[in-house]
Write a protein that holds these residues in place. Structure first.
Motif, PDB file in Angstrom:
ATOM      1  N   SER A  65      -0.604  30.843  -0.423  1.00 54.00           N
ATOM      2  CA  SER A  65      -0.213  30.387  -1.753  1.00 54.00           C
ATOM      3  C   SER A  65       1.280  30.082  -1.762  1.00 54.00           C
ATOM      4  CB  SER A  65      -0.509  31.453  -2.811  1.00 54.00           C
ATOM      5  OG  SER A  65       0.338  32.578  -2.614  1.00 54.00           O
ATOM      6  N   LEU A  66       1.717  29.371  -2.770  1.00 59.44           N
ATOM      7  CA  LEU A  66       3.146  29.088  -2.903  1.00 59.44           C
ATOM      8  C   LEU A  66       3.949  30.363  -3.074  1.00 59.44           C
ATOM      9  CD1 LEU A  66       3.447  25.879  -5.116  1.00 59.44           C
ATOM     10  CD2 LEU A  66       4.098  26.145  -2.723  1.00 59.44           C
ATOM     11  N   ARG A  67       3.402  31.315  -3.831  1.00 59.45           N
ATOM     12  CA  ARG A  67       4.149  32.560  -4.064  1.00 59.45           C
ATOM     13  C   ARG A  67       4.308  33.353  -2.763  1.00 59.45           C
ATOM     14  NH1 ARG A  67       5.320  32.960  -9.261  1.00 59.45           N
ATOM     15  NH2 ARG A  67       3.999  31.870 -10.759  1.00 59.45           N
ATOM     16  N   ARG A  68       3.243  33.394  -1.972  1.00 64.75           N
ATOM     17  CA  ARG A  68       3.327  34.074  -0.672  1.00 64.75           C
ATOM     18  C   ARG A  68       4.339  33.374   0.227  1.00 64.75           C
ATOM     19  NH1 ARG A  68      -1.693  34.024   3.545  1.00 64.75           N
ATOM     20  NH2 ARG A  68      -0.340  33.556   5.317  1.00 64.75           N
TER      21      ARG A  68
ATOM     22  N   ALA B 289       6.849  31.496  -0.736  1.00 62.77           N
ATOM     23  CA  ALA B 289       8.194  31.683  -1.289  1.00 62.77           C
ATOM     24  C   ALA B 289       8.769  33.037  -0.896  1.00 62.77           C
ATOM     25  CB  ALA B 289       8.150  31.548  -2.806  1.00 62.77           C
ATOM     26  N   LYS B 290       7.927  34.048  -0.924  1.00 63.50           N
ATOM     27  CA  LYS B 290       8.387  35.390  -0.527  1.00 63.50           C
ATOM     28  C   LYS B 290       8.821  35.379   0.931  1.00 63.50           C
ATOM     29  CE  LYS B 290       6.993  40.227  -0.374  1.00 63.50           C
ATOM     30  NZ  LYS B 290       5.919  41.215  -0.618  1.00 63.50           N
TER      31      LYS B 290
ATOM     32  N   THR C 203      11.979  30.992  -4.350  1.00 62.46           N
ATOM     33  CA  THR C 203      10.969  30.979  -5.408  1.00 62.46           C
ATOM     34  C   THR C 203      10.001  29.819  -5.168  1.00 62.46           C
ATOM     35  OG1 THR C 203      12.189  29.471  -6.851  1.00 62.46           O
ATOM     36  CG2 THR C 203      12.686  31.848  -7.033  1.00 62.46           C
ATOM     37  N   HIS C 204       8.833  29.898  -5.812  1.00 57.31           N
ATOM     38  CA  HIS C 204       7.862  28.816  -5.645  1.00 57.31           C
ATOM     39  C   HIS C 204       8.394  27.517  -6.254  1.00 57.31           C
ATOM     40  CE1 HIS C 204       6.761  29.870  -9.773  1.00 57.31           C
ATOM     41  NE2 HIS C 204       6.103  28.723  -9.835  1.00 57.31           N
ATOM     42  N   LYS C 205       9.274  27.625  -7.250  1.00 56.33           N
ATOM     43  CA  LYS C 205       9.853  26.414  -7.836  1.00 56.33           C
ATOM     44  C   LYS C 205      10.765  25.687  -6.839  1.00 56.33           C
ATOM     45  CE  LYS C 205       9.522  27.824 -12.647  1.00 56.33           C
ATOM     46  NZ  LYS C 205      10.239  28.083 -13.905  1.00 56.33           N
TER      47      LYS C 205
ATOM     48  N   THR D 118       1.079  23.060  -2.795  1.00 54.59           N
ATOM     49  CA  THR D 118       0.556  24.039  -1.853  1.00 54.59           C
ATOM     50  C   THR D 118      -0.029  23.380  -0.612  1.00 54.59           C
ATOM     51  OG1 THR D 118      -0.022  25.421  -3.752  1.00 54.59           O
ATOM     52  CG2 THR D 118      -0.967  26.034  -1.632  1.00 54.59           C
TER      53      THR D 118
END
Length: 200
Positions: free
Chosen positions: A41-44, A46-47, A52-54, A63
């Motif tokens: 995922s984008l959040r994964r 980004a981490k 950040t996902h933005k 994605t």
């Protein structure tokens, strides 16, 4: 996996933006190589990239674009290592010897993620077919470069396609059954075929 398309890619307009994009992609590819495609995922991402996902959406179209670019990056690393293994040593090595020397690299680190990508392309061709098509586009030039320079282009293409299709089959077998003896038997047959192909 949900797709968030922004159409941005504004980073492509400047060297600084491209450098930042490459840095982010390297970090995401590293994470993907460790943890695989499941639940990507984008959040994964980004981490893993420390952002950040933005920010990722500023540099990538969503994605699926990020996943595809990271897979391409991992595959390029694998091809580079495989070519280094194939072209190291004496210059007069046969094509068969070069292909044989590539195998440990192909089943090495990160190989399982790239095999997952091919599986994803077969499972949902509508969304991920390019993960498989891009594999051919990436691997074929490397395999063509290993063929004897005096071969006609058509012959190089035929042999390179044979090698690619056969190694793909071995990789699937390696990943699904782990039948090392069976793969070794098939590999020896491929080597003999290449040796016959190289005979004057």
């Amino acid at each position: 996996m949900t797709e968030e398309r922004t159409g941005y890619r504004r980073s492509a307009k400047s060297p600084r933006g491209e450098a930042r994009r490459k840095d982010l992609l390297d970090k995401v590819a590293d994470e993907l190589g460790t943890n695989g495609l499941v639940d990507f995922s984008l959040r994964r991402a980004a981490k893993a990239a420390g952002t950040t996902h933005k920010v990722l959406l500023y540099h990538f179209e969503g994605t699926e674009d990020l996943l595809t670019q990271a897979v391409l990056q991992l595959r390029e690393r694998r091809i580079t290592r495989a070519l280094e293994a194939a072209t190291g040593g004496p210059a007069e090595r046969s094509l068969a010897d070069r292909v044989r020397s590539m195998w440990p690299t192909l089943i090495g680190a990160e190989s399982w993620v790239l095999d997952q990508a091919i599986g994803l392309a077969m499972y949902d061709a509508g969304r991920y077919a390019d993960l498989a098509r891009s594999a051919s586009r990436q691997y074929l030039p490397a395999l063509l470069s290993l063929c004897p320079t005096d071969w006609p282009d058509g012959r190089k293409r035929e042999v390179a396609e044979l090698i690619l299709a056969t190694l793909r089959g071995f990789l699937i077998e390696w990943r699904t059954s782990g039948d090392a003896d069976g793969i070794d038997a098939g590999f020896q047959a491929l080597i003999r075929a290449l040796e016959r192909e190289e005979q004057p």
